[in-house]
Design an enzyme around this catalytic site. Structure first.
Site, PDB file in Angstrom:
ATOM      1  N   LYS A  15       1.183   9.786   5.318  1.00  0.00           N
ATOM      2  CA  LYS A  15       0.090   9.021   5.952  1.00  0.00           C
ATOM      3  C   LYS A  15       0.615   7.698   6.514  1.00  0.00           C
ATOM      4  O   LYS A  15       0.328   7.329   7.650  1.00  0.00           O
ATOM      5  CB  LYS A  15      -1.036   8.720   4.928  1.00  0.00           C
ATOM      6  N   ARG A  90     -11.194   7.851  -0.618  1.00  0.00           N
ATOM      7  CA  ARG A  90     -10.508   8.656  -1.625  1.00  0.00           C
ATOM      8  C   ARG A  90     -11.461   9.252  -2.632  1.00  0.00           C
ATOM      9  O   ARG A  90     -11.019   9.941  -3.551  1.00  0.00           O
ATOM     10  CB  ARG A  90      -9.552   7.745  -2.389  1.00  0.00           C
ATOM     11  N   ARG A 129      11.482   7.156  -1.842  1.00  0.00           N
ATOM     12  CA  ARG A 129      10.967   6.236  -0.820  1.00  0.00           C
ATOM     13  C   ARG A 129      11.483   4.811  -1.017  1.00  0.00           C
ATOM     14  O   ARG A 129      11.587   4.295  -2.115  1.00  0.00           O
ATOM     15  CB  ARG A 129       9.439   6.212  -0.850  1.00  0.00           C
ATOM     16  N   ARG A 162       8.639   0.980  -4.597  1.00  0.00           N
ATOM     17  CA  ARG A 162       7.306   0.667  -5.110  1.00  0.00           C
ATOM     18  C   ARG A 162       7.231   0.946  -6.607  1.00  0.00           C
ATOM     19  O   ARG A 162       7.792   1.922  -7.090  1.00  0.00           O
ATOM     20  CB  ARG A 162       6.267   1.533  -4.377  1.00  0.00           C
ATOM     21  N   ARG A 173      -0.600  10.415 -10.075  1.00  0.00           N
ATOM     22  CA  ARG A 173      -1.227  10.223  -8.756  1.00  0.00           C
ATOM     23  C   ARG A 173      -1.601  11.574  -8.126  1.00  0.00           C
ATOM     24  O   ARG A 173      -2.648  11.710  -7.490  1.00  0.00           O
ATOM     25  CB  ARG A 173      -0.288   9.441  -7.831  1.00  0.00           C
TER      26      ARG A 173
HETATM   27  P1  AP5 Z   1       4.714   7.959   3.267  1.00  0.00           P
HETATM   28  O1  AP5 Z   1       4.407   8.048   4.711  1.00  0.00           O
HETATM   29  O2  AP5 Z   1       5.026   6.656   2.683  1.00  0.00           O
HETATM   30  O3  AP5 Z   1       3.568   8.734   2.437  1.00  0.00           O
HETATM   31  P2  AP5 Z   1       2.051   8.347   2.172  1.00  0.00           P
HETATM   32  O4  AP5 Z   1       1.219   9.553   2.488  1.00  0.00           O
HETATM   33  O5  AP5 Z   1       1.694   7.070   2.824  1.00  0.00           O
HETATM   34  O6  AP5 Z   1       2.109   8.238   0.583  1.00  0.00           O
HETATM   35  P3  AP5 Z   1       1.693   7.080  -0.404  1.00  0.00           P
HETATM   36  O7  AP5 Z   1       2.497   7.308  -1.642  1.00  0.00           O
HETATM   37  O8  AP5 Z   1       1.722   5.753   0.230  1.00  0.00           O
HETATM   38  O9  AP5 Z   1       0.228   7.485  -0.687  1.00  0.00           O
HETATM   39  P4  AP5 Z   1      -0.638   7.080  -1.835  1.00  0.00           P
HETATM   40  O10 AP5 Z   1      -1.895   7.650  -1.346  1.00  0.00           O
HETATM   41  O11 AP5 Z   1      -0.236   7.527  -3.180  1.00  0.00           O
HETATM   42  O12 AP5 Z   1      -0.454   5.487  -1.939  1.00  0.00           O
HETATM   43  P5  AP5 Z   1      -1.362   4.303  -1.455  1.00  0.00           P
HETATM   44  O13 AP5 Z   1      -0.469   3.186  -1.116  1.00  0.00           O
HETATM   45  O14 AP5 Z   1      -2.350   4.762  -0.471  1.00  0.00           O
HETATM   46  O15 AP5 Z   1       5.941   8.973   2.979  1.00  0.00           O
HETATM   47  C1  AP5 Z   1       6.486   9.107   1.679  1.00  0.00           C
HETATM   48  C2  AP5 Z   1       8.008   9.237   1.753  1.00  0.00           C
HETATM   49  O16 AP5 Z   1       8.352  10.440   2.419  1.00  0.00           O
HETATM   50  C3  AP5 Z   1       8.708   8.100   2.540  1.00  0.00           C
HETATM   51  O17 AP5 Z   1       9.904   7.825   1.872  1.00  0.00           O
HETATM   52  C4  AP5 Z   1       8.968   8.719   3.923  1.00  0.00           C
HETATM   53  O18 AP5 Z   1      10.121   8.177   4.523  1.00  0.00           O
HETATM   54  C5  AP5 Z   1       9.163  10.181   3.587  1.00  0.00           C
HETATM   55  N1  AP5 Z   1       8.678  11.068   4.646  1.00  0.00           N
HETATM   56  C6  AP5 Z   1       7.555  10.917   5.400  1.00  0.00           C
HETATM   57  N2  AP5 Z   1       7.425  11.942   6.270  1.00  0.00           N
HETATM   58  C7  AP5 Z   1       8.490  12.771   6.039  1.00  0.00           C
HETATM   59  C8  AP5 Z   1       8.916  14.024   6.596  1.00  0.00           C
HETATM   60  N3  AP5 Z   1       8.217  14.608   7.575  1.00  0.00           N
HETATM   61  N4  AP5 Z   1      10.037  14.587   6.103  1.00  0.00           N
HETATM   62  C9  AP5 Z   1      10.760  13.994   5.110  1.00  0.00           C
HETATM   63  N5  AP5 Z   1      10.416  12.813   4.542  1.00  0.00           N
HETATM   64  C10 AP5 Z   1       9.285  12.220   4.993  1.00  0.00           C
HETATM   65  O19 AP5 Z   1      -2.158   3.948  -2.803  1.00  0.00           O
HETATM   66  C11 AP5 Z   1      -1.506   3.409  -3.925  1.00  0.00           C
HETATM   67  C12 AP5 Z   1      -2.496   3.172  -5.043  1.00  0.00           C
HETATM   68  O20 AP5 Z   1      -3.485   2.206  -4.614  1.00  0.00           O
HETATM   69  C13 AP5 Z   1      -3.329   4.379  -5.499  1.00  0.00           C
HETATM   70  O21 AP5 Z   1      -2.633   5.148  -6.469  1.00  0.00           O
HETATM   71  C14 AP5 Z   1      -4.587   3.708  -6.055  1.00  0.00           C
HETATM   72  O22 AP5 Z   1      -4.370   3.193  -7.348  1.00  0.00           O
HETATM   73  C15 AP5 Z   1      -4.775   2.523  -5.113  1.00  0.00           C
HETATM   74  N6  AP5 Z   1      -5.655   2.840  -3.981  1.00  0.00           N
HETATM   75  C16 AP5 Z   1      -5.309   2.886  -2.660  1.00  0.00           C
HETATM   76  N7  AP5 Z   1      -6.355   3.224  -1.904  1.00  0.00           N
HETATM   77  C17 AP5 Z   1      -7.400   3.408  -2.751  1.00  0.00           C
HETATM   78  C18 AP5 Z   1      -8.750   3.794  -2.566  1.00  0.00           C
HETATM   79  N8  AP5 Z   1      -9.250   4.077  -1.360  1.00  0.00           N
HETATM   80  N9  AP5 Z   1      -9.541   3.902  -3.680  1.00  0.00           N
HETATM   81  C19 AP5 Z   1      -9.074   3.623  -4.910  1.00  0.00           C
HETATM   82  N10 AP5 Z   1      -7.792   3.258  -5.153  1.00  0.00           N
HETATM   83  C20 AP5 Z   1      -6.963   3.165  -4.080  1.00  0.00           C
HETATM   84 MG    MG Z   2       1.233   5.108   2.119  1.00  0.00          MG
END
Ligand code: AP5
Ligand code: MG
Length: 216
Positions: A15, A90, A129, A162, A173
């Site tokens: 994402k 979410r 990552r 992270r 997660r």
């Molecule tokens: P990346 O693009 O970083 O993945 P992502 O989908 O953004 O994954 P996240 O881990 O950021 O999602 P998340 O939902 O757990 O975390 P968030 O910060 O939203 O890609 C991942 C890796 O893969 C990178 O190293 C990249 O280089 C690699 N990659 C990408 N594409 C690739 C490909 N095609 N091939 C190979 N490699 C690839 O949330 C964190 C925390 O915040 C949550 O756990 C929760 O506690 C809280 N939170 C956030 N939003 C909410 C909400 N709405 N409600 C409640 N709590 C929330």
């Molecule tokens: Mg992300």
């Protein structure tokens, strides 16, 4: 008004990576609740230090807090042109709150794009990552390496891992996603807004699939 997108997908689906590419193409901001929460935790506001406890466990932060964050963020002038919601909504309660906000602003969601990737690949992606301290750009130790180790190609700042990108937290997660977020797939399918793309392949291939969905 503008182009309003939601990227839906489990942790590691891409994402954040894809949002950064869409910003450049469409000139609309990425609104990532994860990024906003991490920045708030760094700034040490009391509400957000509490949020960090949930994040470190791989659990969701309470709905009221993230809904408030999104309400404020979508009022900033840059998001009037459109937005890429990354990691919000979410839960069904968050999706209902978003609908209410958009209706009262006379705005609509154009597409909800679900990026699907099997769990075994997600774990590999998240554990490898690296994230830039300056601009937030993501890298991967194997799949997407910076030109100079530990340094961001875009802004020259240091890269870090992270705190929630540990295997045990990532498993939590993934479970949280299955239980609390995956129901949104059916929710948006019923609203006729859902499109799914395969999130396996190169970053560019996935970007091409997204653009195809957006531009029809
Ligand atoms: P990346 O693009 O970083 O993945 P992502 O989908 O953004 O994954 P996240 O881990 O950021 O999602 P998340 O939902 O757990 O975390 P968030 O910060 O939203 O890609 C991942 C890796 O893969 C990178 O190293 C990249 O280089 C690699 N990659 C990408 N594409 C690739 C490909 N095609 N091939 C190979 N490699 C690839 O949330 C964190 C925390 O915040 C949550 O756990 C929760 O506690 C809280 N939170 C956030 N939003 C909410 C909400 N709405 N409600 C409640 N709590 C929330
Ligand atoms: Mg992300």
């Amino acid at each position: 008004m503008g182009l309003n997108l939601i990227l839906l997908g489990p942790p590691g689906a891409g994402k954040g990576t894809q949002s950064k590419l869409l910003i450049d193409r469409y000139g609309i901001p990425q609104v990532s609740t994860g990024d906003i929460l991490r920045a708030a935790v760094k700034a040490c506001s009391p509400a957000c230090l509490r949020a960090n406890e949930f994040m470190l466990k791989g659990a969701l932060v309470p709905d009221e807090l993230v809904i408030e964050i999104i309400k404020d963020r979508l009022q900033l002038s840059d998001s009037l042109k459109g937005f890429i919601l990354d990691g919000f909504p979410r839960t069904v309660a968050q999706a209902d709150a978003l609908n209410a906000m958009l209706i009262s602003a006379g705005r609509i969601i154009d597409h909800v794009i679900s990026i699907t990737v099997d769990n075994e690949f997600l774990l590999q992606r998240v554990i490898g990552r690296l994230t830039c301290k300056g601009c937030g750009r993501g890298y991967h130790k194997i799949f997407d390496t910076p030109q100079q180790a530990g340094v961001c190609d875009s802004c020259g700042a240091d890269l870090f891992q992270r705190e929630d990108d540990k295997e045990e937290t990532m498993r939590a997660r993934l479970n949280t996603y299955q239980v609390q977020t995956a129901p949104l797939i059916g929710y948006y399918e019923s609203a006729n807004l859902l499109r799914s793309i395969n999130g396996l392949g190169s970053i560019q291939e996935i970007n091409d699939s997204l653009i195809k969905v957006i531009e029809g």
